[in-house]
Design an enzyme around this catalytic site. Structure first.
Site, PDB file in Angstrom:
ATOM      1  N   GLU A 176       0.858  -1.183   0.031  1.00  0.00           N
ATOM      2  CA  GLU A 176       0.089   0.028  -0.137  1.00  0.00           C
ATOM      3  C   GLU A 176       0.799   1.331  -0.058  1.00  0.00           C
ATOM      4  O   GLU A 176       0.528   2.270  -0.275  1.00  0.00           O
ATOM      5  CB  GLU A 176      -1.032  -0.030   1.155  1.00  0.00           C
ATOM      6  N   GLY A 226       7.526 -10.750   1.693  1.00  0.00           N
ATOM      7  CA  GLY A 226       7.298  -9.752   2.777  1.00  0.00           C
ATOM      8  C   GLY A 226       7.849 -10.264   3.961  1.00  0.00           C
ATOM      9  O   GLY A 226       8.755 -11.173   3.961  1.00  0.00           O
ATOM     10  N   GLY A 227       7.335  -9.971   5.022  1.00  0.00           N
ATOM     11  CA  GLY A 227       7.752  -9.938   6.284  1.00  0.00           C
ATOM     12  C   GLY A 227       7.365 -11.480   6.890  1.00  0.00           C
ATOM     13  O   GLY A 227       6.361 -12.107   6.431  1.00  0.00           O
ATOM     14  N   GLU A 229       5.989 -12.647   9.799  1.00  0.00           N
ATOM     15  CA  GLU A 229       4.758 -12.559  10.395  1.00  0.00           C
ATOM     16  C   GLU A 229       3.746 -12.507   9.469  1.00  0.00           C
ATOM     17  O   GLU A 229       2.797 -13.503   9.744  1.00  0.00           O
ATOM     18  CB  GLU A 229       4.677 -11.419  11.407  1.00  0.00           C
ATOM     19  N   THR A 230       3.867 -11.790   8.378  1.00  0.00           N
ATOM     20  CA  THR A 230       2.721 -11.826   7.297  1.00  0.00           C
ATOM     21  C   THR A 230       2.768 -13.372   6.682  1.00  0.00           C
ATOM     22  O   THR A 230       1.654 -13.790   6.424  1.00  0.00           O
ATOM     23  CB  THR A 230       2.885 -10.593   6.389  1.00  0.00           C
ATOM     24  N   GLY A 231       3.818 -13.694   6.518  1.00  0.00           N
ATOM     25  CA  GLY A 231       4.229 -14.855   5.587  1.00  0.00           C
ATOM     26  C   GLY A 231       3.457 -16.020   6.574  1.00  0.00           C
ATOM     27  O   GLY A 231       2.636 -16.936   5.895  1.00  0.00           O
ATOM     28  N   GLU A 248       8.747 -15.729   0.009  1.00  0.00           N
ATOM     29  CA  GLU A 248       9.905 -15.165   0.264  1.00  0.00           C
ATOM     30  C   GLU A 248       9.953 -14.180   1.286  1.00  0.00           C
ATOM     31  O   GLU A 248       9.408 -13.038   1.252  1.00  0.00           O
ATOM     32  CB  GLU A 248      10.391 -14.398  -1.096  1.00  0.00           C
ATOM     33  N   GLU A 383      14.908  -9.011  12.367  1.00  0.00           N
ATOM     34  CA  GLU A 383      15.156  -8.159  11.207  1.00  0.00           C
ATOM     35  C   GLU A 383      14.846  -6.758  11.457  1.00  0.00           C
ATOM     36  O   GLU A 383      13.610  -6.398  11.669  1.00  0.00           O
ATOM     37  CB  GLU A 383      14.378  -8.546  10.058  1.00  0.00           C
TER      38      GLU A 383
END
Ligand code: NAD
Length: 501
Positions: A176, A226-227, A229-231, A248, A383
């Site tokens: 976004e 992406g990150g 947690e989102t993964g 990834e 990270e």
């Protein structure tokens, strides 16, 4: 301007609200976009589903798909300055970096144009007469492609190009924070000849439009960068309908320097490894792991050079690195530095925002080096995704022990994306490279990649591979076709009824 691209036309979004896109270098508004709703995301999925199930795309020849991908690359070359400018305005990264990114993106589209017909199947010996047996590849179907803000169009190209090369349809949801080049891409794909409904775009937050894409039963594959947690959330969401998932994710990448390395070069690259794009690089070398005998001189010189790095906006030709993507992200980086100091690290340089009032409106943070770190500190393990280098040391009483210790420290992480080893001892370089549990290892180098080579993470850095041939195979199903050309009844279960029975 309408920002939903569905079924080949630009449409106004539902009531997903609007968002001002601000350049992270000075906070200026560079675009205003209206965002979609969950219903918009599902409308895009339905369009992609129709185009896959009923459209001509999946049956186009590999040659035709390759030609289209080459045309996209041509358009990128022709409009390089405009694409790079948009990317720099959204991300704040230096224009020269965005221009390099566009060159890389051209390379990615051309790579997959070349691969469109690669490994187009094979004949298998069935071991009996009158039967043919073969393996064919087919597109997976409808793909949800979800991308981050650090390399917006580059990460998108790693997904869009193989998805199209294999004959899939897709819905793209960019970050976004950085939507501008995705909007450009949709027009370029249309101009290049991608049929309506094959490429669809929805803008909006992950929770509002990303999550519905990962849940929709009509989606066959989710490819996410992406990150971590989102993964994890995406993997869980996709499990309900057992979608194919390619992830990834992040990295916490070790950069190991042995005392027998070419130290001038190793030092120079140690700076680029971590401070390129202000550390907002998934494979950035944020963990320096240096042999104890050279630690003092090496780190003193790193500090001296890091202190001089000039930060600035995308169009400041004197700037060597740029801002962080947002105020929130800078706060996150600051909290990691604070945690590192609280856990016993020593601040050698940076650790603060720049004094220059001209940079006040941007989200800048000075290149930072934390010395005396240990592998268990949160700033070493997690990270921060900022310009923060942590320094750890290793030693031992024999050459073998040196290597063991360096490898042990470098592998002490849940991540496994990339890393580097610096040594002039060729045997040691090979041994260490093979023992590192990370998906890309550079020996006496840092950062380069080529689209011909696979990219992806070990451990919690991800699932699946991008680029290379494996990157194409993520978007293809593999089918075995067995053709009995002369079937004959076998009468295993009783004799057939005789005539008149
Ligand atoms: P992020 O996870 O916050 O967001 C990535 C994308 O996911 C965005 O488009 C976001 O809107 C969307 N999203 C968020 N929540 C979602 C949900 N519940 N469902 C579906 N979509 C959702 O990551 P970011 O901050 O944009 O990017 C930085 C991260 O990306 C870093 O961790 C970096 O290491 C990683 N990264 C990895 C690679 C790689 O090749 N492994 C490359 C670039 C970036």
């Amino acid at each position: 301007m309408p920002e939903l691209f569905i079924d080949g036309t630009w449409r106004d979004a539902g009531d997903g609200g609007s968002r001002e896109i601000r350049c992270p270098a000075d906070g200026s508004v560079v675009a205003a976009v209206s965002e979609g709703t969950a219903e918009d995301a599902l409308a895009a999925v339905r369009a992609a589903r129709r185009a896959f199930d009923h459209g001509p795309w999946r049956d186009t020849s590999a040659l035709e798909r390759a030609q289209i991908l080459h045309r996209v690359a041509d358009l990128l070359e022709a409009e390089k300055s405009e694409v790079a400018r948009r990317e720099s305005l959204d991300t704040g990264k230096r224009l020269v970096e965005s221009e390099i990114d566009v060159d890389d993106i051209v390379g990615v589209f051309r790579h997959y144009a070349g691969l469109a017909n690669a490994d187009s199947g094979r004949v298998v010996d069935p071991g009996m007469p009158n039967v043919s047996s073969r393996i064919v590849h087919e597109p997976v179907g409808v793909c949800a492609l979800i991308t981050p803000w650090n390399y917006p169009l580059l990460q998108t190209s790693w997904k869009v190009a193989p998805a199209l090369a294999a004959g899939n349809t897709f819905v793209l949801k960019p970050s976004e924070l950085t939507p501008s080049t995705s909007i450009w891409l949709m027009n370029a794909l249309t101009e290049a000849g991608v049929p309506a409904g094959v490429a669809n775009l929805v803008l909006g937050s992950g929770a509002r439009v990303g999550a519905p894409l990962t849940e929709a039963p009509e989606v066959d594959l989710v490819s996410f960068t992406g990150g971590l947690e989102t993964g994890r959330k995406i993997m869980a969401a996709a499990s309900a309908t057992v979608k194919k998932v390619a992830l990834e994710l992040g990295g916490k990448n070790p950069n190991i320097v042995f005392a027998d390395a070419d130290l001038d070069v190793a030092l120079d690259y140690a700076l680029t490894a971590v401070f390129l794009d202000s550390g907002q690089v998934c494979s950035g070398g944020a963990r320096l792991i240096v042999e104890e005998s050279i630690h003092d001189d090496f780190v003193d010189e790193l500090v001296r050079r890091a202190e001089k790095i000039r930060v600035g906006g995308p169009f400041d030709s004197g700037a060597e690195t740029g801002p962080l993507i947002s105020a929130e992200h800078r706060e996150k980086v600051e909290s990691y530095v604070a945690a590192g100091l609280a856990e016993g690290a020593t601040l050698r340089v940076g650790g603060r925002r720049p004094d220059d009032p001209e940079l006040d409106k941007g989200f800048f943070y000075l290149p930072t080096i934390l010395d005396d770190c240990t592998a268990d500190m949160s700033v070493v393990q997690e990270e921060s995704f900022g310009p923060v280098l942590t320094v750890e040391t290793f030693g031992g009483s024999s050459p073998d022990e040196f290597e063991d210790r360096a490898v042990e420290i470098a592998n002490h992480t849940i991540y496994g994306l990339a890393g580097a080893v610096w040594t002039e001892n060729a045997g040691r370089a090979e041994r260490v490279a093979r023992r590192l549990r990370h998906g890309t290892i550079w020996i006496n180098d840092y950062h380069p990649y080529v689209p011909q080579a696979e990219w992806g993470g070990y451990k919690q850095s991800g699932i699946g591979r991008e680029l290379g041939l494996a990157g194409l195979n993520e978007y293809r199903e593999t089918k075995h076709i067995w053709h009995n050309t002369k079937p004959a009844a076998q009468y295993w279960f009783g004799e057939p009824a005789g005539e008149g029975a």
